[in-house]
Design an enzyme around this catalytic site. Sequence first.
Site, PDB file in Angstrom:
ATOM      1  N   HIS A 425       0.830  -1.203   0.000  1.00 21.23           N
ATOM      2  CA  HIS A 425       0.000   0.000   0.000  1.00 21.23           C
ATOM      3  C   HIS A 425       0.869   1.260   0.000  1.00 21.23           C
ATOM      4  CE1 HIS A 425      -2.414   3.205   1.937  1.00 21.23           C
ATOM      5  NE2 HIS A 425      -3.375   2.699   1.189  1.00 21.23           N
ATOM      6  N   ARG A 569     -11.579  -2.220 -11.295  1.00 18.44           N
ATOM      7  CA  ARG A 569     -11.571  -3.572 -10.727  1.00 18.44           C
ATOM      8  C   ARG A 569     -12.526  -3.650  -9.540  1.00 18.44           C
ATOM      9  NH1 ARG A 569      -6.043  -5.580  -8.262  1.00 18.44           N
ATOM     10  NH2 ARG A 569      -6.796  -4.296  -6.542  1.00 18.44           N
ATOM     11  N   ASN A 689       1.971  -8.467  -9.390  1.00 17.99           N
ATOM     12  CA  ASN A 689       2.278  -8.410  -7.954  1.00 17.99           C
ATOM     13  C   ASN A 689       1.862  -9.727  -7.310  1.00 17.99           C
ATOM     14  OD1 ASN A 689       2.765  -5.795  -8.683  1.00 17.99           O
ATOM     15  ND2 ASN A 689       0.902  -4.965  -7.761  1.00 17.99           N
ATOM     16  N   ASP A 690       0.656 -10.149  -7.636  1.00 15.69           N
ATOM     17  CA  ASP A 690       0.190 -11.410  -7.078  1.00 15.69           C
ATOM     18  C   ASP A 690       0.740 -12.605  -7.856  1.00 15.69           C
ATOM     19  OD1 ASP A 690      -1.352 -10.823  -4.777  1.00 15.69           O
ATOM     20  OD2 ASP A 690      -2.843  -9.884  -6.077  1.00 15.69           O
ATOM     21  N   CYS A 737      -1.064  -4.879 -15.374  1.00 14.05           N
ATOM     22  CA  CYS A 737      -1.364  -3.746 -14.499  1.00 14.05           C
ATOM     23  C   CYS A 737      -0.642  -3.891 -13.158  1.00 14.05           C
ATOM     24  CB  CYS A 737      -2.853  -3.572 -14.305  1.00 14.05           C
ATOM     25  SG  CYS A 737      -3.654  -5.001 -13.583  1.00 14.05           S
TER      26      CYS A 737
HETATM   27  C1  PEP Z   1      -1.369  -7.262  -8.996  1.00 12.38           C
HETATM   28  O1  PEP Z   1      -1.580  -8.239  -8.273  1.00 12.38           O
HETATM   29  O2  PEP Z   1      -0.395  -7.171  -9.772  1.00 12.38           O
HETATM   30  C2  PEP Z   1      -2.290  -6.111  -8.978  1.00 12.38           C
HETATM   31  C3  PEP Z   1      -2.181  -5.142  -9.839  1.00 12.38           C
HETATM   32  O3  PEP Z   1      -3.242  -6.101  -7.994  1.00 12.38           O
HETATM   33  P1  PEP Z   1      -2.960  -5.622  -6.484  1.00 12.38           P
HETATM   34  O4  PEP Z   1      -1.602  -5.063  -6.423  1.00 12.38           O
HETATM   35  O5  PEP Z   1      -4.017  -4.649  -6.168  1.00 12.38           O
HETATM   36  O6  PEP Z   1      -3.124  -6.929  -5.756  1.00 12.38           O
HETATM   37 MG    MG Z   2      -3.403  -8.360  -7.267  1.00  8.48          MG
END
Ligand code: PEP
Ligand code: MG
Length: 785
Positions: A425, A569, A689-690, A737
């Site tokens: 965050h 989203r 990211n995930d 993204c």
């Molecule tokens: C991701 O997982 O790359 C993503 C963009 O979602 P978040 O960072 O909100 O989990």
């Molecule tokens: Mg994510």
Amino acid sequence: MAVLWLDEVDADDIDTVGGKAASLGELIGAGLPVPPGFVVTAGTYRAFIEEAGIDDELFEVVDVDPEDSAALRAGAEAASELIMGTDFPESVREEVLESYRSMGEDGTEAFVAVRSSATAEDLPDASFAGQQDTYLNVREADLLRRVKECWASLFTQRAIYYRQRKGFPHDEVDIAVVVQRMVDADTSGVMFTSHPSTGEPRLIIEAAWGLGEAVVSGTVSPDNYVYDRSRSAVDDVTVADKKVMMIKDPETGETVEVDVDDDRRTERVLSDEEIEALVALGERVEDHYGVPQDVEWAMYEGDIYMLQSRPITTIQESSGGVAAGAAGTDGSGRGTNASDAAGAAGNGDANAADTADATADVLVHGLGASPGIVSGAVRIVTKLDHLDQVQEGDILVTEMTMPDMVPAMKRAAGIVTDEGGMTSHAAIVSRELGVPAVVGTGTGTRDLQNGQPITIDGDKGTIRAGADEDAQPAEEFEPVEAARPQTPVKPMTATEVKVNVSIPEAAERAAATGADGVGLLRIEHMVLTLGKTPEQYIRDHGARAYQDELVEGVRGVADEFYPRPVRVRTIDAPTDEFRELEGGDDEPVEHNPMLGWRGIRRSLDKPDAFQQELAAFARLFDMGYDNIELMFPLVNDAADVEGAKRHMNEAGIDPEKHTWGVMIETPASALQIEELAAAGIDFASFGTNDLTQYTLAVDRNNEHVADRFDELHPAVLTLIGDTIATCRELGVDTSICGQAGSKPEMAEFLVEEGVSSISANIDAVRDVQHEVKRVEQRLLLDSVR
Ligand code: PEP
Ligand code: MG
């Protein structure tokens, strides 16, 4: 008496001669070797402005709105003109010049340093210190002008700004000026009489050839010597490759940079005997003050001179060392830094004298999460109710930021967290706000102290003691302008380059980048800042009110970009974040929330709030926002997609008539891409990211494994590459993204694989556009060659 000799003053004379002169006088009184000099007292400055009758006007012209940069500039200019345009009183002129002449030897003119010594340097805000000028290698012809320039430097824009903001009256600060013989140093450097962070009796010396400016400005890496005081032995010697040195030009007297002779580059600067001489001096200084000191020194023809000494303020009490506190000899209240080597002995450039710099000790390391270098006072936030303590320009230091902290994050000049990685965050929001940030320091909240001035480097991930003059205070940022690309012509690319938005307030900055749309608009921030879980909010205020919040938040961004597409989203917050909110007591306590009840799983299991989210989108479509696209997070397979479609239909959103798709965030979703395509998705967007955390089993928020979080890992790239290939065959658009979309290497890979669009952070959009264009052109060329 317009002047006092340094050996006539001591630490009690700050009001008369300012912090710096008082400190030098104290050292002389203690029998320590300090270059001789005198000080034009603070009273002389005061008499100058009062007798000339410019005092009232002076304080009036600088009484400006500190946030109005034009007024600030005009105030500083007017003050400078008043001081520089007023003649030196005859009696003072004679006294200063006579004192100066008496410093010359054998009829030659002395080279002196002219150093500001303000009486308010001991205020707790470091920004008061080090804002005034220092001039080196000055001779008679320039002396009086330089003294006046030091006086005028009490009214630089930055000094006015800080006094105005702190409500500190301009007429309560006076300035004295030290005129001190330069030392034509053969070698110079700094010395910490005890270890700067632990307080152990390990003395550390940094040394380089010539004048200290090379060390101060970071132009040269100095040798490093560690001396164990308990064993009275040199413990460690690191000899650096010292490519350049600063010397006084024999003809002009100016400080110039010259190459070090090849044979001296890797030669030790200090012999063991010289180290011992410095140690003896260091111990005397520490004994004199009773606390460890940060000493600047120079050597000339075998004699050592002390240029400055101040207490080390970074020693941690918890580590068993000595807590030196802020009781300063020069009272500057600064943290440990090596910067004042620019002092009297001519070891620095004119303005570098009192600021943090590249040679200052790194107090804490982390990940550079949001670019920029900024200085400010530490404000540690442990609970949400401390947030109002974060003032404009502070550095917010916390374990991990939460959505409720965003107003304080906006006020902050910089952000430091103990926890988290590049996709946390804190990292995401600070990038959008354009606020420099260092995350995942592990110990920031423990190692930094409230009020302590620090400089954070959001690129390198370092936190240094002290304020850096070049670091721009956050208030001077013009966020939207800063986001606007400097090169006006947008590179035309076949692959679309979009931008990520997580807080609606960033929409204007995001749109100013010239991006082709929003590749990811997260709604978590809009929901979590309500302070209640969606269910609680609906219970308290009704479903319509919840929809209204979402409609307003999304609309702001959709308007800003219209007709460019905005991919919104549905909610994806982990249970530990919901638990912080009112109504969060019902949230399950999960062993690892990242692997838990989040994203589409929660929405499908608990459809009441999800229904209201979709109803908000239906309203937006009705309102004519045909640029909004819907995206579902954390799907694994077609069953998840079918569930989402069912709810879309129930909310009155026809999946055939609107553009919608899914995030590819789990290896399962990448491997199931054919089934997802068959379920009707229009696009698949890589949430790296995930996807990275689930592919590599590396918790994205765990700083202990942050170095293993590698979005360019071959396993991740294989999943992405294969998914793009399948999507191309099946006519499904692909995008990224996740944070990795901002990396040129990822952009290159994706363009080569044939991705349809890339969504980057605000600060990275223009670079990604250029990278995409470069790769596209190369591919085109390759195809015709
Ligand atoms: C991701 O997982 O790359 C993503 C963009 O979602 P978040 O960072 O909100 O989990
Ligand atoms: Mg994510």
